[in-house]
Design a protein around this motif. Structure first.
Motif, PDB file in Angstrom:
ATOM      1  N   GLU A 314      22.185   5.724  27.158  1.00  0.00           N
ATOM      2  CA  GLU A 314      23.615   5.714  27.484  1.00  0.00           C
ATOM      3  C   GLU A 314      24.453   6.183  26.303  1.00  0.00           C
ATOM      4  O   GLU A 314      25.428   6.941  26.466  1.00  0.00           O
ATOM      5  N   GLN A 316      23.611   8.181  23.988  1.00  0.00           N
ATOM      6  CA  GLN A 316      23.446   9.623  23.849  1.00  0.00           C
ATOM      7  C   GLN A 316      24.327  10.377  24.850  1.00  0.00           C
ATOM      8  O   GLN A 316      24.967  11.384  24.505  1.00  0.00           O
ATOM      9  N   ASN A 317      24.394   9.869  26.088  1.00  0.00           N
ATOM     10  CA  ASN A 317      25.236  10.510  27.098  1.00  0.00           C
ATOM     11  C   ASN A 317      26.715  10.440  26.715  1.00  0.00           C
ATOM     12  O   ASN A 317      27.471  11.427  26.842  1.00  0.00           O
ATOM     13  N   GLY A 319      27.940  10.112  23.728  1.00  0.00           N
ATOM     14  CA  GLY A 319      28.140  11.004  22.581  1.00  0.00           C
ATOM     15  C   GLY A 319      28.300  12.451  23.019  1.00  0.00           C
ATOM     16  O   GLY A 319      29.137  13.191  22.462  1.00  0.00           O
ATOM     17  N   GLU A 320      27.505  12.874  24.020  1.00  0.00           N
ATOM     18  CA  GLU A 320      27.635  14.241  24.512  1.00  0.00           C
ATOM     19  C   GLU A 320      28.993  14.461  25.171  1.00  0.00           C
ATOM     20  O   GLU A 320      29.640  15.505  24.974  1.00  0.00           O
ATOM     21  N   GLU A 321      29.453  13.460  25.974  1.00  0.00           N
ATOM     22  CA  GLU A 321      30.767  13.587  26.597  1.00  0.00           C
ATOM     23  C   GLU A 321      31.877  13.647  25.558  1.00  0.00           C
ATOM     24  O   GLU A 321      32.836  14.435  25.674  1.00  0.00           O
ATOM     25  N   LYS A 323      31.688  14.693  22.549  1.00  0.00           N
ATOM     26  CA  LYS A 323      31.625  15.996  21.887  1.00  0.00           C
ATOM     27  C   LYS A 323      32.294  17.069  22.735  1.00  0.00           C
ATOM     28  O   LYS A 323      33.027  17.931  22.218  1.00  0.00           O
ATOM     29  N   GLN A 324      32.073  17.003  24.058  1.00  0.00           N
ATOM     30  CA  GLN A 324      32.710  17.972  24.959  1.00  0.00           C
ATOM     31  C   GLN A 324      34.233  17.825  24.938  1.00  0.00           C
ATOM     32  O   GLN A 324      34.984  18.826  24.914  1.00  0.00           O
ATOM     33  N   LYS A 326      36.102  16.631  22.517  1.00  0.00           N
ATOM     34  CA  LYS A 326      36.579  17.115  21.222  1.00  0.00           C
ATOM     35  C   LYS A 326      36.707  18.629  21.226  1.00  0.00           C
ATOM     36  O   LYS A 326      37.690  19.197  20.719  1.00  0.00           O
ATOM     37  N   THR A 327      35.678  19.295  21.768  1.00  0.00           N
ATOM     38  CA  THR A 327      35.749  20.766  21.812  1.00  0.00           C
ATOM     39  C   THR A 327      36.927  21.237  22.661  1.00  0.00           C
ATOM     40  O   THR A 327      37.643  22.193  22.296  1.00  0.00           O
TER      41      THR A 327
END
Length: 406
Positions: A314, A316-317, A319-321, A323-324, A326-327
């Protein structure tokens, strides 16, 4: 095409010579009565120079000879016939070195039971045995045989010469021929009588037996080994039977001894095991309890480990969201703070103003040009109108033209 390598001992004069000397030394030590048995028969003079059909018997003969030689030197061999061949050879070389026997041999070549190394070891060993026994070779004595007396020779007589008076006539030749036939017949009858007589030998039977044993190996014809021949099977069966009959009593005794030793060892092991069980029962109980606690802790650890793994997934998921997001925010901030479009608009506005001014200038130039053209055309039109309608009307038109300009 290269020829295949010949086996060791073939055409080896040195091995044959050493084997012959070894047999002579053994006969000097009376090995036939002190060593030989039904299984270990007297040696042939080529026994150790060539490979025998039974390699195990040849190796056993070699080791037994070494044991007997060490016994004559009052030394004990520390190996048994049931030991491994490599172990037996190693112990043999160590004992021979301690006994002062200089034997330069490779253990791998001694294990085969024949060849140069084997006869060299045996020759060196029994030379040392003969030296310690105190045997010395005496000088050879030759019998004094008188020379045979030679018959007197007539030097004047010719070889195979016959005088003229002694030459027989025709009738005498026939008589001599018949006489010769009678003599030959009598000699033949005498030979037949001699052949039918009882032969009496003056040779010692013991020497005769020794000579027979020495020569029998050389006169023996080796038949080709055919595994499908019934005689070979019968001979092998008889040999196996003799080996079993000779080895079974000692093997049985050794096996019985080994069985008794094993049974005693098993009894001791059982008693020790019972003692250990009585002494360590409480330790075994503690061990079982700790083992159960360990299984419980391991189950808990497994469950918690699964929870941790799920939470890590969870995390990790998320963290990926993040990061998205932030971009995306970075892209929007760059677009908001970017002044390049405004600059472009200002530049375009300036350009439009300049273009507008240029157009206004051009329009002014064009209007000025038109005005000049009208001013040039006014006098001509005035004259035309004055000539047609009169001077008053021309004045009125002039006033009309003047009003717009004013």
């Amino acid at each position: 095409m290269a020829e295949p390598p010949k086996p060791e001992g073939v055409y080896n004069a040195e091995a044959l010579q050493l084997n012959d000397e070894l047999v002579d030394m053994l006969m000097l030590l009376d090995y036939e009565s002190r060593f030989c048995t039904k299984e270990l028969k007297p040696l042939a003079r080529t026994f150790f120079a060539y490979q025998a059909q039974n390699s195990a018997h040849q190796f056993k003969y070699f080791t037994q000879l070494v044991v007997w030689g060490l016994g004559l030197m009052k030394m004990q061999a520390d190996w048994d016939e049931y030991d491994d061949p490599n172990t037996a050879i190693t112990n043999m070389l160590v004992i021979l070195k301690d006994a002062g026997v200089q034997a330069q041999a490779v253990p791998g070549k001694l294990k085969v039971g024949y060849g140069d190394s084997v006869v060299q070891v045996l020759n060196a060993l029994f030379k040392e045995v003969i030296r310690r026994v105190g045997f010395e070779f005496g000088a050879p004595s030759y019998p004094d045989e008188g020379m045979a007396d030679e018959a007197d020779v007539d030097s004047d007589a010719e070889i195979q010469s016959v005088g003229e008076d002694e030459m027989p006539g025709d009738g005498e030749e026939d008589d001599l021929m018949y006489q010769e036939d009678d003599v030959k017949k009598k000699a033949k009858d005498a030979d037949d009588d001699a052949d039918n007589q009882v032969l009496q030998s003056s040779i010692d039977p013991k020497e005769w037996l020794l000579e027979v044993e020495r020569v029998s190996a050389k006169l023996k014809i080796t038949m080709p080994n055919d595994s499908k021949e019934w005689r070979t099977h019968l001979q092998q069966t008889k040999g196996y039977k003799q080996v079993i009959e000779t080895q079974f009593p000692t093997s049985k005794a050794q096996l019985e001894k080994l069985s008794s030793n094993l049974s005693q060892a098993l009894d001791r092991i059982k008693s020790k095991e019972a003692f250990i069980n009585t002494q360590f029962d409480h330790r075994a109980l503690d061990y079982r309890q700790q083992q159960e606690e360990l299984t419980q802790v391991q189950s808990q650890y497994t469950e918690l480990n699964e929870v941790v793994m799920n939470l890590q997934i969870e995390l990790q998921n998320v963290g990926e969201e993040l990061k998205q997001v932030k971009t995306d925010m970075e892209e929007k901030s760059t677009t908001v703070t970017d002044t390049a479009p405004i600059v472009k608009m200002k530049d375009a506005f300036k350009k439009l103003r300049t273009d507008t001014r240029q157009l206004e200038v051009r329009i002014g130039v064009v209007s000025h040009t038109l005005m000049q053209a009208k001013l040039r055309q006014r006098p001509e039109d005035h004259q035309k109108q004055r000539g047609l309608y009169g001077e008053n009307r021309a004045n009125q038109e002039d006033d009309q033209y003047d009003d717009p300009d004013s």
